[in-house]
Design a protein around this motif. Sequence first.
Motif, PDB file in Angstrom:
ATOM      1  N   ARG A  18     -21.374 -18.697  19.747  1.00 39.06           N
ATOM      2  CA  ARG A  18     -22.304 -19.650  20.730  1.00 39.06           C
ATOM      3  C   ARG A  18     -22.793 -20.769  20.132  1.00 39.06           C
ATOM      4  O   ARG A  18     -23.381 -20.749  18.881  1.00 39.06           O
ATOM      5  N   VAL A  19     -22.655 -21.817  20.527  1.00 40.94           N
ATOM      6  CA  VAL A  19     -23.474 -23.137  20.084  1.00 40.94           C
ATOM      7  C   VAL A  19     -23.989 -23.821  21.193  1.00 40.94           C
ATOM      8  O   VAL A  19     -23.690 -24.032  22.618  1.00 40.94           O
ATOM      9  N   ARG A  20     -25.149 -24.051  21.150  1.00 40.61           N
ATOM     10  CA  ARG A  20     -26.226 -24.793  21.963  1.00 40.61           C
ATOM     11  C   ARG A  20     -26.539 -26.149  21.517  1.00 40.61           C
ATOM     12  O   ARG A  20     -27.161 -26.283  20.303  1.00 40.61           O
ATOM     13  N   HIS A  21     -26.564 -27.317  22.137  1.00 42.08           N
ATOM     14  CA  HIS A  21     -26.849 -28.769  21.372  1.00 42.08           C
ATOM     15  C   HIS A  21     -27.489 -29.520  22.399  1.00 42.08           C
ATOM     16  O   HIS A  21     -26.971 -29.817  23.480  1.00 42.08           O
ATOM     17  N   TRP A  22     -28.528 -29.913  22.331  1.00 34.13           N
ATOM     18  CA  TRP A  22     -29.508 -30.989  23.041  1.00 34.13           C
ATOM     19  C   TRP A  22     -28.699 -32.373  22.758  1.00 34.13           C
ATOM     20  O   TRP A  22     -29.139 -32.906  21.533  1.00 34.13           O
ATOM     21  N   ILE A  23     -27.801 -32.632  23.774  1.00 31.15           N
ATOM     22  CA  ILE A  23     -27.286 -34.298  23.573  1.00 31.15           C
ATOM     23  C   ILE A  23     -28.580 -35.178  23.532  1.00 31.15           C
ATOM     24  O   ILE A  23     -28.505 -36.119  22.716  1.00 31.15           O
ATOM     25  N   VAL A  24     -29.487 -35.082  24.490  1.00 28.81           N
ATOM     26  CA  VAL A  24     -30.807 -35.838  24.692  1.00 28.81           C
ATOM     27  C   VAL A  24     -31.862 -34.760  24.638  1.00 28.81           C
ATOM     28  O   VAL A  24     -31.920 -33.946  25.442  1.00 28.81           O
ATOM     29  N   PRO A  25     -32.642 -35.045  23.432  1.00 32.41           N
ATOM     30  CA  PRO A  25     -33.635 -33.996  23.344  1.00 32.41           C
ATOM     31  C   PRO A  25     -34.516 -33.790  24.388  1.00 32.41           C
ATOM     32  O   PRO A  25     -35.059 -34.866  25.056  1.00 32.41           O
ATOM     33  N   GLY A  26     -34.683 -32.636  25.151  1.00 31.80           N
ATOM     34  CA  GLY A  26     -35.568 -32.409  26.242  1.00 31.80           C
ATOM     35  C   GLY A  26     -34.909 -32.652  27.585  1.00 31.80           C
ATOM     36  O   GLY A  26     -35.547 -32.720  28.616  1.00 31.80           O
ATOM     37  N   LEU A  27     -33.733 -33.196  27.449  1.00 34.81           N
ATOM     38  CA  LEU A  27     -33.054 -33.767  28.737  1.00 34.81           C
ATOM     39  C   LEU A  27     -31.785 -33.120  29.049  1.00 34.81           C
ATOM     40  O   LEU A  27     -31.583 -32.480  30.188  1.00 34.81           O
ATOM     41  N   LEU A  28     -30.774 -33.187  28.139  1.00 36.07           N
ATOM     42  CA  LEU A  28     -29.388 -32.518  28.643  1.00 36.07           C
ATOM     43  C   LEU A  28     -29.018 -31.936  27.374  1.00 36.07           C
ATOM     44  O   LEU A  28     -28.883 -32.266  26.062  1.00 36.07           O
ATOM     45  N   GLN A  29     -28.592 -30.377  27.907  1.00 40.77           N
ATOM     46  CA  GLN A  29     -28.038 -29.661  26.597  1.00 40.77           C
ATOM     47  C   GLN A  29     -26.706 -28.931  27.137  1.00 40.77           C
ATOM     48  O   GLN A  29     -26.494 -29.038  28.155  1.00 40.77           O
ATOM     49  N   VAL A  30     -25.857 -28.626  26.128  1.00 35.76           N
ATOM     50  CA  VAL A  30     -24.602 -28.187  26.223  1.00 35.76           C
ATOM     51  C   VAL A  30     -24.606 -26.840  25.550  1.00 35.76           C
ATOM     52  O   VAL A  30     -25.195 -26.757  24.712  1.00 35.76           O
ATOM     53  N   ASP A  31     -24.095 -26.028  26.168  1.00 33.61           N
ATOM     54  CA  ASP A  31     -23.988 -24.536  25.985  1.00 33.61           C
ATOM     55  C   ASP A  31     -22.490 -23.904  26.069  1.00 33.61           C
ATOM     56  O   ASP A  31     -21.949 -24.244  27.062  1.00 33.61           O
ATOM     57  N   ALA A  32     -21.871 -23.586  24.986  1.00 32.55           N
ATOM     58  CA  ALA A  32     -20.736 -23.182  24.858  1.00 32.55           C
ATOM     59  C   ALA A  32     -20.498 -21.914  23.946  1.00 32.55           C
ATOM     60  O   ALA A  32     -20.954 -21.837  22.992  1.00 32.55           O
ATOM     61  N   GLY A  33     -19.557 -21.126  24.688  1.00 31.24           N
ATOM     62  CA  GLY A  33     -19.555 -19.569  23.937  1.00 31.24           C
ATOM     63  C   GLY A  33     -18.063 -18.843  24.219  1.00 31.24           C
ATOM     64  O   GLY A  33     -17.357 -19.475  25.141  1.00 31.24           O
ATOM     65  N   ALA A  34     -17.864 -18.204  23.314  1.00 30.11           N
ATOM     66  CA  ALA A  34     -16.271 -17.443  23.518  1.00 30.11           C
ATOM     67  C   ALA A  34     -16.529 -16.090  22.758  1.00 30.11           C
ATOM     68  O   ALA A  34     -17.650 -15.624  22.006  1.00 30.11           O
ATOM     69  N   ALA A  35     -15.975 -15.210  23.299  1.00 26.67           N
ATOM     70  CA  ALA A  35     -15.702 -13.793  22.906  1.00 26.67           C
ATOM     71  C   ALA A  35     -14.170 -13.286  22.807  1.00 26.67           C
ATOM     72  O   ALA A  35     -13.670 -13.546  23.871  1.00 26.67           O
ATOM     73  N   THR A  36     -13.943 -12.271  21.777  1.00 23.36           N
ATOM     74  CA  THR A  36     -12.857 -11.724  21.762  1.00 23.36           C
ATOM     75  C   THR A  36     -13.071 -10.244  21.720  1.00 23.36           C
ATOM     76  O   THR A  36     -13.757  -9.752  20.966  1.00 23.36           O
ATOM     77  N   LEU A  37     -12.372  -9.554  22.585  1.00 28.36           N
ATOM     78  CA  LEU A  37     -12.630  -7.890  22.599  1.00 28.36           C
ATOM     79  C   LEU A  37     -11.130  -7.453  22.144  1.00 28.36           C
ATOM     80  O   LEU A  37     -10.178  -7.549  22.919  1.00 28.36           O
ATOM     81  N   ILE A  38     -11.248  -6.684  20.680  1.00 26.77           N
ATOM     82  CA  ILE A  38     -10.284  -6.214  20.231  1.00 26.77           C
ATOM     83  C   ILE A  38     -10.058  -4.760  20.795  1.00 26.77           C
ATOM     84  O   ILE A  38     -10.974  -4.103  20.262  1.00 26.77           O
ATOM     85  N   LYS A  39      -9.328  -4.541  21.714  1.00 31.44           N
ATOM     86  CA  LYS A  39      -9.235  -2.940  22.074  1.00 31.44           C
ATOM     87  C   LYS A  39      -8.702  -2.120  21.020  1.00 31.44           C
ATOM     88  O   LYS A  39      -7.344  -2.447  20.272  1.00 31.44           O
ATOM     89  N   ARG A  40      -9.409  -0.932  21.191  1.00 32.95           N
ATOM     90  CA  ARG A  40      -8.849   0.191  20.328  1.00 32.95           C
ATOM     91  C   ARG A  40      -8.745   1.391  21.393  1.00 32.95           C
ATOM     92  O   ARG A  40      -9.008   1.480  22.553  1.00 32.95           O
ATOM     93  N   GLY A  41      -8.248   2.616  20.784  1.00 34.58           N
ATOM     94  CA  GLY A  41      -8.047   3.700  21.531  1.00 34.58           C
ATOM     95  C   GLY A  41      -8.434   4.006  22.850  1.00 34.58           C
ATOM     96  O   GLY A  41      -7.411   3.848  23.772  1.00 34.58           O
ATOM     97  N   LEU A  42      -9.787   4.024  23.126  1.00 35.21           N
ATOM     98  CA  LEU A  42     -10.161   4.283  24.699  1.00 35.21           C
ATOM     99  C   LEU A  42      -9.780   3.063  25.673  1.00 35.21           C
ATOM    100  O   LEU A  42      -9.176   3.151  26.649  1.00 35.21           O
ATOM    101  N   LEU A  43     -10.232   1.834  25.344  1.00 30.19           N
ATOM    102  CA  LEU A  43      -9.750   0.579  26.056  1.00 30.19           C
ATOM    103  C   LEU A  43      -8.221   0.255  26.150  1.00 30.19           C
ATOM    104  O   LEU A  43      -7.682  -0.319  27.050  1.00 30.19           O
ATOM    105  N   ARG A  44      -7.647   0.982  25.300  1.00 27.48           N
ATOM    106  CA  ARG A  44      -5.991   0.711  25.152  1.00 27.48           C
ATOM    107  C   ARG A  44      -5.046   1.876  25.672  1.00 27.48           C
ATOM    108  O   ARG A  44      -4.317   1.521  26.392  1.00 27.48           O
ATOM    109  N   ASP A  45      -5.916   3.203  25.687  1.00 29.17           N
ATOM    110  CA  ASP A  45      -4.952   4.152  25.803  1.00 29.17           C
ATOM    111  C   ASP A  45      -5.406   5.189  26.892  1.00 29.17           C
ATOM    112  O   ASP A  45      -4.553   6.041  27.460  1.00 29.17           O
TER     113      ASP A  45
END
Length: 445
Positions: free
Chosen positions: A397-424
């Motif tokens: 995750r990354v958050r950045h104030w483009i204009v401090p105190g006024l405008l902020q961008v927040d972007a995030g990503a996740a990967t779930l690598i499935k194993r036994g239970l979630l796969r089988d």
Amino acid sequence: MPKPFAFAGLTLCLVPAAALANDAPLSIAASARLRVESVDGQFRPGAPANDTMVSLKTTVEAQYDTGPVQFGAELWDARAWGQDVRSSAGTGEVNAMELVQAHVKIALGDKAAGGHGTLTAGRFTLDLGGRRLVSRQRFRNTTNAFTGAHMAWTARGGQKIDVIWAMPHIRLPEDTAGVRADRVVWDQESTDLMFFGAQGTLPHVLGGVIQPYGYGLIERDSPDRLTRNRRLGTVGARAFRAASAGKWDHDVEVAYQFGKVRRSTAVTDMADLDVSAWLVHAEVGHTFATGWHPRLVAMFDAASGDGGKFGKFGRFDSLYGARRFEFGPNGLYGPFSRANMIAPSARFEVTPSKRTDAFVGWRSAWAQNTRDSFAATGVRDAGGASGRLAGHQIEARVRHWIVPGLLQVDAGAATLIKRGLLRDAPDAPDTGNTHYGYVDVLLTL
């Protein structure tokens, strides 16, 4: 009055919070957040393999302060568009045009003379302790809210007690058609669902703060709503020390749950089961006194699952807690929760400046009980042939104030690598690993 706006592909949150004048008794704040999120490689049974959703959260909050008495109200409008007809999106994403707060707050005591506090009565939102059991939502599109009373009292030495009796709001509508249409239906509260309890805060104990607590939940069927008739007691304690440069910090919480519950909401299910469930969270971190203030933290989370034993129930109920700050984004994602899970994790956080913060994290997770569905996924292998290991998550995750105190961008990503239970597991979707991403923008005035 501020208006929401959006620009392509970004989530916008507009939050003007200035009073009309520095000494004016009336203050008004507003917000609008447009979110874009997408998931593929679905982990939930019965949900589409791929899903994309655009959601908008708009809030308007007003407060009139007369000194010893304050009046407050907040309108919260959460809507979503573009999701698949079989989407997992529900009342966590949609709650159109709801008055989540409408209360009076009365000042108690005299801070200069000693103890002081407030008594809030009406509709309100609330954070308690580590927010694992009682919280106002930040990331989620809708929030938990209550109707009742909350008293907060702080003694001269800094000791504090919070006492609550309230009726939690049931977000409506709950039907798929109503959710997809963003239908406006007043949320429901009644004495058929009551939440109550107390939390203490004791500073300067063992180099940190200790917060013991006890909560009760009483739920029963009503003429228009079938429930699991939960009658739960939850007792626990949290010990923590906040992060600071050049020092170690910690956050440890344990809870035990007891009472009675039914296994389902079916009208034919009349069996009251004895509850015995538990929760553990432990983390230790260190913030380095260098540029970017890097913090390395190790965490461990575990919560009991239900073994299906006759007359017994063991799955922990996290009540009205938040998940995002520990387990990753929810919305269309959110596989992890404080139920039937054992999960160590590690996170590396940086704060390059007052304008920017970021982290990257890893988590592995196992089912605590193989007979129960894993965490928040709905995936279950009652025979245990798929094993306990559910998978591994990598998140950033990354958050950045483009204009401090006024405008902020927040972007995030996740990967779930499935194993036994979630796969089988027999009901696990055959969709490969799960990939998720979102982007938000926050505008404050």
